[in-house]
Write a protein that holds these residues in place. Structure first.
Motif, PDB file in Angstrom:
ATOM      1  N   LEU A  95      35.421  45.344  36.644  1.00  0.00           N
ATOM      2  CA  LEU A  95      34.948  43.987  36.355  1.00  0.00           C
ATOM      3  C   LEU A  95      35.214  43.155  37.604  1.00  0.00           C
ATOM      4  CD1 LEU A  95      33.950  41.663  34.596  1.00  0.00           C
ATOM      5  CD2 LEU A  95      36.239  41.520  33.582  1.00  0.00           C
ATOM      6  N   TYR A  96      34.146  42.675  38.221  1.00  0.00           N
ATOM      7  CA  TYR A  96      34.252  41.949  39.488  1.00  0.00           C
ATOM      8  C   TYR A  96      33.958  40.481  39.195  1.00  0.00           C
ATOM      9  CZ  TYR A  96      33.510  41.219  44.548  1.00  0.00           C
ATOM     10  OH  TYR A  96      33.595  40.798  45.860  1.00  0.00           O
ATOM     11  N   LEU A  97      34.986  39.638  39.293  1.00  0.00           N
ATOM     12  CA  LEU A  97      34.834  38.208  39.009  1.00  0.00           C
ATOM     13  C   LEU A  97      34.690  37.442  40.324  1.00  0.00           C
ATOM     14  CD1 LEU A  97      37.722  38.078  36.386  1.00  0.00           C
ATOM     15  CD2 LEU A  97      35.273  37.966  35.878  1.00  0.00           C
ATOM     16  N   GLY A  98      33.571  36.733  40.462  1.00  0.00           N
ATOM     17  CA  GLY A  98      33.267  36.056  41.731  1.00  0.00           C
ATOM     18  C   GLY A  98      32.444  36.979  42.605  1.00  0.00           C
ATOM     19  N   ALA A  99      31.377  37.516  42.027  1.00  0.00           N
ATOM     20  CA  ALA A  99      30.559  38.537  42.706  1.00  0.00           C
ATOM     21  C   ALA A  99      29.865  37.975  43.941  1.00  0.00           C
ATOM     22  CB  ALA A  99      29.525  39.081  41.730  1.00  0.00           C
ATOM     23  N   THR A 134      28.178  41.002  48.850  1.00  0.00           N
ATOM     24  CA  THR A 134      28.633  41.668  50.083  1.00  0.00           C
ATOM     25  C   THR A 134      29.703  42.715  49.747  1.00  0.00           C
ATOM     26  OG1 THR A 134      28.166  39.680  51.348  1.00  0.00           O
ATOM     27  CG2 THR A 134      29.651  41.276  52.371  1.00  0.00           C
ATOM     28  N   THR A 135      30.824  42.262  49.206  1.00  0.00           N
ATOM     29  CA  THR A 135      31.907  43.199  48.871  1.00  0.00           C
ATOM     30  C   THR A 135      31.519  44.079  47.687  1.00  0.00           C
ATOM     31  OG1 THR A 135      33.550  41.650  49.707  1.00  0.00           O
ATOM     32  CG2 THR A 135      34.340  43.328  48.170  1.00  0.00           C
ATOM     33  N   LEU A 136      30.825  43.474  46.735  1.00  0.00           N
ATOM     34  CA  LEU A 136      30.461  44.239  45.534  1.00  0.00           C
ATOM     35  C   LEU A 136      29.611  45.463  45.887  1.00  0.00           C
ATOM     36  CD1 LEU A 136      29.691  42.919  42.067  1.00  0.00           C
ATOM     37  CD2 LEU A 136      28.126  44.581  43.044  1.00  0.00           C
ATOM     38  N   VAL A 180      30.342  39.359  37.833  1.00  0.00           N
ATOM     39  CA  VAL A 180      30.233  38.053  37.166  1.00  0.00           C
ATOM     40  C   VAL A 180      30.287  36.943  38.215  1.00  0.00           C
ATOM     41  CG1 VAL A 180      31.365  36.473  35.526  1.00  0.00           C
ATOM     42  CG2 VAL A 180      31.369  38.952  35.083  1.00  0.00           C
ATOM     43  N   ASP A 181      29.340  36.023  38.132  1.00  0.00           N
ATOM     44  CA  ASP A 181      29.416  34.812  38.946  1.00  0.00           C
ATOM     45  C   ASP A 181      28.819  33.666  38.153  1.00  0.00           C
ATOM     46  OD1 ASP A 181      29.979  34.517  42.243  1.00  0.00           O
ATOM     47  OD2 ASP A 181      29.024  32.810  41.248  1.00  0.00           O
ATOM     48  N   LYS A 182      29.412  32.475  38.347  1.00  0.00           N
ATOM     49  CA  LYS A 182      28.931  31.335  37.566  1.00  0.00           C
ATOM     50  C   LYS A 182      27.748  30.642  38.244  1.00  0.00           C
ATOM     51  CE  LYS A 182      31.869  27.784  39.541  1.00  0.00           C
ATOM     52  NZ  LYS A 182      32.826  26.732  39.344  1.00  0.00           N
ATOM     53  N   ALA A 214      27.772  33.980  34.443  1.00  0.00           N
ATOM     54  CA  ALA A 214      28.697  33.397  33.459  1.00  0.00           C
ATOM     55  C   ALA A 214      29.925  32.845  34.176  1.00  0.00           C
ATOM     56  CB  ALA A 214      29.137  34.468  32.452  1.00  0.00           C
ATOM     57  N   ASP A 215      30.612  31.940  33.491  1.00  0.00           N
ATOM     58  CA  ASP A 215      31.857  31.376  34.004  1.00  0.00           C
ATOM     59  C   ASP A 215      33.016  32.280  33.600  1.00  0.00           C
ATOM     60  OD1 ASP A 215      34.163  29.870  34.501  1.00  0.00           O
ATOM     61  OD2 ASP A 215      33.113  27.987  34.118  1.00  0.00           O
ATOM     62  N   GLY A 216      33.722  32.806  34.607  1.00  0.00           N
ATOM     63  CA  GLY A 216      34.810  33.749  34.358  1.00  0.00           C
ATOM     64  C   GLY A 216      36.028  33.125  33.697  1.00  0.00           C
ATOM     65  N   ARG A 217      36.066  31.798  33.592  1.00  0.00           N
ATOM     66  CA  ARG A 217      37.224  31.179  32.931  1.00  0.00           C
ATOM     67  C   ARG A 217      37.232  31.465  31.448  1.00  0.00           C
ATOM     68  NH1 ARG A 217      36.590  25.199  35.230  1.00  0.00           N
ATOM     69  NH2 ARG A 217      34.458  25.794  34.750  1.00  0.00           N
ATOM     70  N   GLN A 253      39.157  40.217  41.391  1.00  0.00           N
ATOM     71  CA  GLN A 253      38.836  38.801  41.234  1.00  0.00           C
ATOM     72  C   GLN A 253      38.923  38.056  42.552  1.00  0.00           C
ATOM     73  OE1 GLN A 253      40.647  36.620  37.859  1.00  0.00           O
ATOM     74  NE2 GLN A 253      40.996  34.939  39.285  1.00  0.00           N
ATOM     75  N   ASP A 254      37.841  37.332  42.864  1.00  0.00           N
ATOM     76  CA  ASP A 254      37.782  36.531  44.093  1.00  0.00           C
ATOM     77  C   ASP A 254      36.981  35.277  43.775  1.00  0.00           C
ATOM     78  OD1 ASP A 254      37.703  35.647  46.733  1.00  0.00           O
ATOM     79  OD2 ASP A 254      36.053  36.973  47.298  1.00  0.00           O
ATOM     80  N   VAL A 255      37.593  34.349  43.017  1.00  0.00           N
ATOM     81  CA  VAL A 255      36.819  33.197  42.554  1.00  0.00           C
ATOM     82  C   VAL A 255      37.120  31.912  43.307  1.00  0.00           C
ATOM     83  CG1 VAL A 255      36.414  34.070  40.217  1.00  0.00           C
ATOM     84  CG2 VAL A 255      38.402  32.618  40.647  1.00  0.00           C
ATOM     85  N   ALA A 256      38.182  31.866  44.105  1.00  0.00           N
ATOM     86  CA  ALA A 256      38.479  30.694  44.929  1.00  0.00           C
ATOM     87  C   ALA A 256      38.403  29.391  44.139  1.00  0.00           C
ATOM     88  CB  ALA A 256      37.526  30.650  46.123  1.00  0.00           C
ATOM     89  N   GLN A 257      39.080  29.346  43.023  1.00  0.00           N
ATOM     90  CA  GLN A 257      39.188  28.092  42.278  1.00  0.00           C
ATOM     91  C   GLN A 257      40.571  28.020  41.622  1.00  0.00           C
ATOM     92  OE1 GLN A 257      36.414  28.355  38.575  1.00  0.00           O
ATOM     93  NE2 GLN A 257      38.442  27.608  38.061  1.00  0.00           N
ATOM     94  N   ARG A 258      40.883  26.902  40.990  1.00  0.00           N
ATOM     95  CA  ARG A 258      42.227  26.739  40.407  1.00  0.00           C
ATOM     96  C   ARG A 258      42.485  27.737  39.282  1.00  0.00           C
ATOM     97  NH1 ARG A 258      45.139  22.115  41.553  1.00  0.00           N
ATOM     98  NH2 ARG A 258      46.431  22.418  39.727  1.00  0.00           N
TER      99      ARG A 258
HETATM  100  C1  LIG Z   1      34.521  33.576  47.882  1.00  0.00           C
HETATM  101  S1  LIG Z   1      33.050  33.685  46.958  1.00  0.00           S
HETATM  102  C2  LIG Z   1      32.920  35.395  46.564  1.00  0.00           C
HETATM  103  C3  LIG Z   1      32.658  36.331  47.724  1.00  0.00           C
HETATM  104  C4  LIG Z   1      32.528  37.775  47.273  1.00  0.00           C
HETATM  105  N1  LIG Z   1      33.643  38.161  46.416  1.00  0.00           N
HETATM  106  C5  LIG Z   1      32.473  38.764  48.433  1.00  0.00           C
HETATM  107  O1  LIG Z   1      33.536  39.138  48.953  1.00  0.00           O
HETATM  108  O2  LIG Z   1      31.377  39.201  48.783  1.00  0.00           O
HETATM  109  C6  LIG Z   1      33.571  33.034  45.421  1.00  0.00           C
HETATM  110  C7  LIG Z   1      32.540  33.128  44.313  1.00  0.00           C
HETATM  111  O3  LIG Z   1      33.202  32.843  43.091  1.00  0.00           O
HETATM  112  C8  LIG Z   1      32.302  32.175  42.249  1.00  0.00           C
HETATM  113  N2  LIG Z   1      33.091  31.483  41.228  1.00  0.00           N
HETATM  114  C9  LIG Z   1      33.909  30.421  41.389  1.00  0.00           C
HETATM  115  N3  LIG Z   1      34.449  30.068  40.200  1.00  0.00           N
HETATM  116  C10 LIG Z   1      33.966  30.946  39.271  1.00  0.00           C
HETATM  117  C11 LIG Z   1      34.150  31.116  37.881  1.00  0.00           C
HETATM  118  N4  LIG Z   1      34.928  30.295  37.182  1.00  0.00           N
HETATM  119  N5  LIG Z   1      33.497  32.121  37.268  1.00  0.00           N
HETATM  120  C12 LIG Z   1      32.671  32.943  37.947  1.00  0.00           C
HETATM  121  N6  LIG Z   1      32.454  32.836  39.277  1.00  0.00           N
HETATM  122  C13 LIG Z   1      33.095  31.863  39.934  1.00  0.00           C
HETATM  123  C14 LIG Z   1      31.514  31.281  43.187  1.00  0.00           C
HETATM  124  O4  LIG Z   1      30.268  30.902  42.616  1.00  0.00           O
HETATM  125  C15 LIG Z   1      31.375  32.141  44.427  1.00  0.00           C
HETATM  126  O5  LIG Z   1      30.154  32.855  44.432  1.00  0.00           O
END
Ligand SMILES: C[S@@+](CC[C@H](N)C(=O)[O-])C[C@H]1O[C@@H](n2cnc3c(N)ncnc32)[C@H](O)[C@@H]1O
Length: 204
Positions: A57-61, A65-67, A82-84, A107-110, A127-132
């Protein structure tokens, strides 16, 4: 060791050719640490607990690139991306069409309930979502979709949590919040000093 992970690092392509402009050919796709945090983690000798038949399960797809490299690694498995945000996911769809092991989810991964019925039990959450609340999001998704004994690779971005605090303090706090995980590693990334990869094993 996953046989699709090649030194460099690089991956053995599931589908021939370059996906995002990276070097490709002779049975390999370059996976540059400068373009992917996960590649930086791997290049530093970090753990990558993924088998050929793993479910991920890849959150923040993002735009894939990485996926795309995770898809190469799990050539007999599946990766739910998954990406929002619609825009990056649209690029991902274009880049990764033809890869039958990729399931994109807008979808929103939260709130993991958003994708109930689309995602099945997995062996790894990346998981790589860069949010709080990065640890909270990981924990809720693990409760919903991660098999017992499965792994988490959590890319913690310190500035997404708190801009004033020292990154190390943010990384430690995120690791401590992963109550249902045995944390094996907190790898501060060389090329992304604002980020650490927290590796955990799920023991609920
Ligand atoms: C740093 S980028 C991802 C880069 C990617 N992982 C890579 O290495 O190729 C962060 C991604 O997280 C997504 N994101 C941020 N908050 C999210 C959430 N709550 N649910 C799903 N995706 C989220 C953003 O839309 C963005 O596309």
């Amino acid at each position: 060791m996953n046989p699709n992970l090649l030194t460099g690092p690089a991956t053995r392509p599931l589908v021939p050719g370059s996906v995002y402009g990276e070097g490709a050919g002779r049975g390999r796709r370059e996976w540059s640490p400068g373009r992917s945090k996960l590649a930086d983690h791997v290049a530093a000798g970090g753990e990558l607990p993924v088998e050929r038949d793993s479910g991920v399960l890849y959150l923040g797809a993002g735009s894939g690139t990485t996926l795309s490299h995770v898809s190469d690694l799990v050539d007999e498995g599946v990766v739910y991306g998954v990406d929002k945000a619609y825009r990056p996911l649209k690029t991902l769809l274009r880049r990764l069409s033809g890869r039958e092991n990729v399931v994109p989810v807008l979808a929103d991964g939260r709130n993991p309930r958003n994708y109930a019925g689309k995602v099945e039990l997995v062996d790894l959450i990346y998981q790589d979502v860069a949010q709080r609340d990065q640890a909270g999001i990981a924990s809720r998704n693990a409760e919903a979709y991660l098999a017992e004994g499965g792994h988490l690779l959590l890319m913690v971005k310190s500035r997404a949590e708190d801009v004033t605090e020292e990154p190390e303090e943010v990384f430690d706090r995120a690791a401590a919040r992963l109550a249902d995980f045995e944390v094996a590693e907190v790898n501060v990334l060389k090329r992304y000093p604002d980020h650490a990869c927290v590796v955990g094993r799920y023991r609920p």
